[in-house]
Design a protein around this motif. Structure first.
Motif, PDB file in Angstrom:
ATOM      1  N   GLN A   1      -8.194 -14.342  44.169  1.00 44.65           N
ATOM      2  CA  GLN A   1      -8.187 -13.421  43.016  1.00 44.65           C
ATOM      3  C   GLN A   1      -7.580 -12.097  43.453  1.00 44.65           C
ATOM      4  N   GLN A   2      -6.408 -11.842  42.965  1.00 45.65           N
ATOM      5  CA  GLN A   2      -5.716 -10.594  43.299  1.00 45.65           C
ATOM      6  C   GLN A   2      -6.221  -9.477  42.397  1.00 45.65           C
ATOM      7  N   VAL A   3      -6.563  -8.343  42.990  1.00 42.10           N
ATOM      8  CA  VAL A   3      -6.928  -7.191  42.159  1.00 42.10           C
ATOM      9  C   VAL A   3      -5.633  -6.512  41.726  1.00 42.10           C
ATOM     10  N   THR A   4      -5.485  -6.292  40.432  1.00 43.95           N
ATOM     11  CA  THR A   4      -4.246  -5.681  39.950  1.00 43.95           C
ATOM     12  C   THR A   4      -4.465  -4.249  39.455  1.00 43.95           C
ATOM     13  N   ARG A   5      -5.719  -3.869  39.303  1.00 43.04           N
ATOM     14  CA  ARG A   5      -5.999  -2.527  38.768  1.00 43.04           C
ATOM     15  C   ARG A   5      -7.347  -2.023  39.250  1.00 43.04           C
ATOM     16  N   ILE A   6      -7.399  -0.767  39.612  1.00 42.41           N
ATOM     17  CA  ILE A   6      -8.696  -0.111  39.809  1.00 42.41           C
ATOM     18  C   ILE A   6      -8.942   0.675  38.525  1.00 42.41           C
TER      19      ILE A   6
ATOM     20  N   ASN B   1      -9.891  -2.121  50.800  1.00 42.03           N
ATOM     21  CA  ASN B   1      -9.586  -2.550  52.162  1.00 42.03           C
ATOM     22  C   ASN B   1      -8.096  -2.901  52.245  1.00 42.03           C
ATOM     23  N   CYS B   2      -7.378  -2.611  51.174  1.00 41.13           N
ATOM     24  CA  CYS B   2      -5.967  -3.040  51.227  1.00 41.13           C
ATOM     25  C   CYS B   2      -5.046  -1.849  51.424  1.00 41.13           C
ATOM     26  N   ASP B   3      -3.804  -2.165  51.629  1.00 36.08           N
ATOM     27  CA  ASP B   3      -2.758  -1.184  51.895  1.00 36.08           C
ATOM     28  C   ASP B   3      -2.944   0.106  51.089  1.00 36.08           C
ATOM     29  N   ALA B   4      -2.860   1.257  51.758  1.00 34.17           N
ATOM     30  CA  ALA B   4      -3.156   2.524  51.086  1.00 34.17           C
ATOM     31  C   ALA B   4      -2.112   2.867  50.036  1.00 34.17           C
ATOM     32  N   THR B   5      -0.846   2.548  50.293  1.00 32.25           N
ATOM     33  CA  THR B   5       0.186   2.872  49.296  1.00 32.25           C
ATOM     34  C   THR B   5      -0.010   2.012  48.053  1.00 32.25           C
ATOM     35  N   LEU B   6      -0.358   0.751  48.280  1.00 32.74           N
ATOM     36  CA  LEU B   6      -0.647  -0.126  47.135  1.00 32.74           C
ATOM     37  C   LEU B   6      -1.853   0.425  46.358  1.00 32.74           C
ATOM     38  N   THR B   7      -2.882   0.842  47.093  1.00 28.86           N
ATOM     39  CA  THR B   7      -4.091   1.355  46.439  1.00 28.86           C
ATOM     40  C   THR B   7      -3.767   2.532  45.525  1.00 28.86           C
ATOM     41  N   PHE B   8      -3.031   3.520  46.096  1.00 28.92           N
ATOM     42  CA  PHE B   8      -2.845   4.761  45.334  1.00 28.92           C
ATOM     43  C   PHE B   8      -1.612   4.756  44.426  1.00 28.92           C
TER      44      PHE B   8
ATOM     45  N   GLY C   1      -0.172   1.746  43.236  1.00 29.12           N
ATOM     46  CA  GLY C   1      -0.035   0.489  42.516  1.00 29.12           C
ATOM     47  C   GLY C   1      -1.276   0.170  41.703  1.00 29.12           C
ATOM     48  N   LEU C   2      -2.444   0.358  42.327  1.00 28.16           N
ATOM     49  CA  LEU C   2      -3.679  -0.050  41.642  1.00 28.16           C
ATOM     50  C   LEU C   2      -4.249   1.048  40.747  1.00 28.16           C
ATOM     51  N   VAL C   3      -3.837   2.309  41.032  1.00 26.38           N
ATOM     52  CA  VAL C   3      -4.246   3.389  40.107  1.00 26.38           C
ATOM     53  C   VAL C   3      -2.989   4.107  39.623  1.00 26.38           C
ATOM     54  N   ASP C   4      -3.126   4.884  38.568  1.00 33.18           N
ATOM     55  CA  ASP C   4      -1.989   5.692  38.110  1.00 33.18           C
ATOM     56  C   ASP C   4      -1.827   6.862  39.057  1.00 33.18           C
ATOM     57  N   GLU C   5      -0.615   7.027  39.584  1.00 37.51           N
ATOM     58  CA  GLU C   5      -0.382   8.156  40.495  1.00 37.51           C
ATOM     59  C   GLU C   5      -0.781   9.485  39.834  1.00 37.51           C
ATOM     60  N   GLY C   6      -0.642   9.533  38.507  1.00 32.80           N
ATOM     61  CA  GLY C   6      -0.909  10.773  37.781  1.00 32.80           C
ATOM     62  C   GLY C   6      -2.314  11.333  37.997  1.00 32.80           C
ATOM     63  N   VAL C   7      -3.271  10.469  38.355  1.00 31.45           N
ATOM     64  CA  VAL C   7      -4.637  10.994  38.525  1.00 31.45           C
ATOM     65  C   VAL C   7      -4.829  11.640  39.898  1.00 31.45           C
TER      66      VAL C   7
ATOM     67  N   ALA D   1     -13.076   8.980  52.126  1.00 28.12           N
ATOM     68  CA  ALA D   1     -13.440   9.425  50.767  1.00 28.12           C
ATOM     69  C   ALA D   1     -12.139   9.898  50.121  1.00 28.12           C
ATOM     70  N   THR D   2     -11.790   9.354  48.975  1.00 30.14           N
ATOM     71  CA  THR D   2     -10.463   9.631  48.403  1.00 30.14           C
ATOM     72  C   THR D   2     -10.561  10.707  47.317  1.00 30.14           C
ATOM     73  N   PRO D   3      -9.430  11.173  46.816  1.00 31.46           N
ATOM     74  CA  PRO D   3      -9.489  12.174  45.733  1.00 31.46           C
ATOM     75  C   PRO D   3     -10.054  11.604  44.431  1.00 31.46           C
ATOM     76  N   ILE D   4     -10.170  10.273  44.365  1.00 33.75           N
ATOM     77  CA  ILE D   4     -10.776   9.684  43.157  1.00 33.75           C
ATOM     78  C   ILE D   4     -12.263   9.446  43.448  1.00 33.75           C
ATOM     79  N   GLU D   5     -13.105  10.048  42.663  1.00 31.44           N
ATOM     80  CA  GLU D   5     -14.553   9.934  42.893  1.00 31.44           C
ATOM     81  C   GLU D   5     -14.982   8.460  42.880  1.00 31.44           C
ATOM     82  N   ASP D   6     -15.849   8.111  43.824  1.00 33.30           N
ATOM     83  CA  ASP D   6     -16.372   6.735  43.929  1.00 33.30           C
ATOM     84  C   ASP D   6     -15.340   5.692  44.341  1.00 33.30           C
ATOM     85  N   LEU D   7     -14.185   6.151  44.836  1.00 34.63           N
ATOM     86  CA  LEU D   7     -13.227   5.219  45.448  1.00 34.63           C
ATOM     87  C   LEU D   7     -13.112   5.578  46.928  1.00 34.63           C
ATOM     88  N   TYR D   8     -13.415   4.599  47.788  1.00 41.03           N
ATOM     89  CA  TYR D   8     -13.405   4.812  49.240  1.00 41.03           C
ATOM     90  C   TYR D   8     -12.424   3.848  49.906  1.00 41.03           C
ATOM     91  N   LEU D   9     -12.090   4.154  51.159  1.00 43.66           N
ATOM     92  CA  LEU D   9     -11.234   3.269  51.942  1.00 43.66           C
ATOM     93  C   LEU D   9     -12.007   2.698  53.122  1.00 43.66           C
TER      94      LEU D   9
END
Ligand SMILES: Cc1cc2nc3c(=O)[nH]c(=O)nc-3n(C[C@H](O)[C@H](O)[C@H](O)COP(=O)(O)OP(=O)(O)OC[C@H]3O[C@@H](n4cnc5c(N)ncnc54)[C@H](O)[C@@H]3O)c2cc1C
Length: 496
Positions: A246-251, A277-284, A286-292, A457-465
């Motif tokens: 199951q691929q995650v496509t969106r946070i 736990n996945c690639d940081a560039t994909l996380t920020f 790809g999986l979230v809107d860069e705008g946030v 701890a990332t700039p998005i609250e409750d999202l960690y690496l």
């Protein structure tokens, strides 16, 4: 009663994700791990071909000795009885054009051995290892779940770290060592991070070097993937769930707060905390809107460099290797100037005679091959963009180059081949989603290592690496550390 489906959702079942998940499940939290592959383990998996077993990527690990980081994790999860490690002594043999260096785990013998070859440099050699050791101790003393960085007290509490945090290994060697060949010999393990001494952070190198000297180098008895599979089993026993394929496509983010994920099948799950736990560039990106994301964070992220990757040839061959290869792990350098090779890699080129690795896993795990058979793993450092397509011609060229080199140590190698498979940076990227097939997350330049690594701890609250894109970095024992520290951080936040 919480209105979330889970307390914790972890994206990716690499060792970093599973460690974090198992520890949080042990604390009673409801954990879901979502993995895109059929198997868990990420880089730490194995495969079979024509009766031979091959570990895909990870070949040897540190911190498995009693009291070491991996041993402590297994102890904490009551898994020690379910896995065995085999110690490699020597850990590796390094072949230079004019000499061979065997690296044993005993530091004093190692220093004596090098001093006998470079008697005038005795003091410098001692001082290099003393600096590694003192730096390593400071790093070990840093409280795990503290945000490492309390700027007011940092300098006085960790003076050596503070002094060297922006420096490379070469900066230290230039102060203490004269002979350029000795400088290279003292740097050989920087290739574990795919970097030359001129680029690698001294802080990262000290951890790498001393963790192996303190505890030795090990293989898992059987297959490497036993380790992540055990973590998964424990997580499930503790009430957690693991969804594979199951691929995650969106946070899912509202405002600047993460609250769930969506899979490729369109299913959504909500969680109080999301861990990537996945690639940081994909996380920020790809999986979230860069705008946030804050623009400073985003521009820093886009300027960061992943580590290089590998081209690997896996061979199942006839005959034993006991006579040809007394040591399991061999690294063959064609030159003492390591920088020349890495400069070529950074231009997406390979030298005509690059250094390479020759590992013989069945010498440690005879059951990887049948009676009278052996396995070999030959590899080269390569950048992802060395080829656009990684088609058959490119792969054939690289595998032939490796075979030619290995044949110098193993006569008639070509005639002995029973099975041959390979893996490119593109294979690794496809398998793990790690950008450009990066083997160790961000390359350990001073500006991307230690306290400068991407914060868990990332700039998005409750999202960690967790894993090798955050601290401390790449390698199995380091991602175990990251899983532990992220789980502590989340536990403190949820229980505080
Ligand atoms: C060729 C090679 C050789 C290596 N050799 C060694 C070695 O000998 N010793 C050592 O200690 N280290 C070695 N390493 C490094 C080590 O393997 C890694 O640093 C470590 O395994 C990384 O673990 P991780 O948990 O951070 O991530 P990964 O292992 O990369 O796991 C990430 C997981 O996330 C999953 N995923 C990604 N995106 C998604 C998504 N959108 N949805 C769902 N799941 C997703 C992936 O499928 C993967 O399972 C090697 C690496 C490579 C590539």
């Amino acid at each position: 009663m919480s209105h979330f489906d889970f307390d914790i959702i972890i994206i990716g079942a690499g060792v970093g994700g599973l460690t974090c998940g198992a520890l949080l499940a042990q604390r009673g939290l409801k954990v879901l791990v979502v993995e895109k592959n059929r198997k868990v383990g990420g880089c730490c998996t194995s495969f079979r071909r024509k009766g031979f077993t091959f570990d895909v990527s990870v070949q040897s690990i540190g911190e498995c000795h009693r009291g070491g980081r991996i041993w402590r994790l297994l102890d904490r999860l009551e898994l020690l009885k379910e896995i065995q490690f085999v110690r490699l002594e020597p850990a590796r043999e390094y072949h230079f054009p004019d000499r061979k260096i065997s690296q044993y785990s005993d530091l004093d013998s190692h220093i004596d051995h090098l001093s006998s070859q470079f008697p005038k440099e005795f003091k410098g050699i001692r001082e290099v290892y003393s600096t590694f050791g003192r730096l390593f101790r400071e790093i070990m003393e840093m409280p795990p779940s503290l945000d490492w960085f309390d700027t007011k007290t940092f300098r006085s509490r960790y003076p050596l770290y503070y002094r060297w945090k922006d420096k490379t290994l070469q900066d230290l060697l230039d102060q203490l060592i004269v002979d350029p060949k000795l400088k290279t010999i003292l740097s050989v393990r920087s290739s574990y991070a795919l970097m030359p001494p001129q680029w690698i952070s001294l802080v990262a190198m000290s951890s790498l070097e001393m963790s192996y000297f303190e505890g030795g180098v090990y293989c898992v008895k059987g297959r490497m993937e036993t380790f992540p599979r055990l973590l998964m089993k424990k997580l499930i026993q503790l009430g957690g769930q693991v969804l594979t394929n199951q691929q995650v496509t969106r946070i899912l983010v509202e405002g600047r707060k993460a609250f769930g994920i969506r899979t490729g099948k369109g299913v959504e799950y909500t969680g109080r905390v999301i861990v990537s736990n996945c690639d940081a560039t994909l996380t920020f990106c790809g999986l979230v809107d860069e705008g946030v994301l804050p623009s400073r964070f985003l521009s820093r992220l886009k300027g960061m460099k992943p580590s290089f990757s590998y081209y690997i040839s896996y061979l199942g061959i006839e005959g034993s290797l006991d006579e040809e290869l007394p040591c399991t792990n061999n690294e063959i350098f064609s030159d003492y100037d390591l920088l020349v090779e890495y400069d070529a890699l950074s231009k997406n080129q390979l030298l005509s005679n690059p250094s390479f690795y020759l590992l013989a896993p069945s010498l440690v795990n005879p059951d990887h091959a049948g009676e009278g058979l052996s396995t070999l793993c030959l590899s080269l450092k390569v950048p992802f963009a060395y080829s656009r397509t990684w088609d058959d011609d490119v792969r054939k060229d690289l595998s032939q180059r490796l075979l030619e080199k290995a044949s110098r140590m193993i006569p008639n190698l070509r005639d002995r081949i029973v099975v041959m498979a390979d893996s490119t940076p593109m294979t690794i990227e496809r398998m793990t989603n790690n950008r450009w097939g990066s083997a160790y997350g961000w390359a350990q330049y001073p500006r991307q290592a230690g306290i400068y690594r991407l914060n868990r701890a990332t700039p998005i609250e409750d999202l960690y690496l967790t894993g090798h894109w955050t601290s401390p970095g790449g390698g199995i024992s380091a991602v175990v550390a990251s899983g532990e520290i992220t789980s502590d951080l989340i536990w403190n936040r949820l229980s505080g």
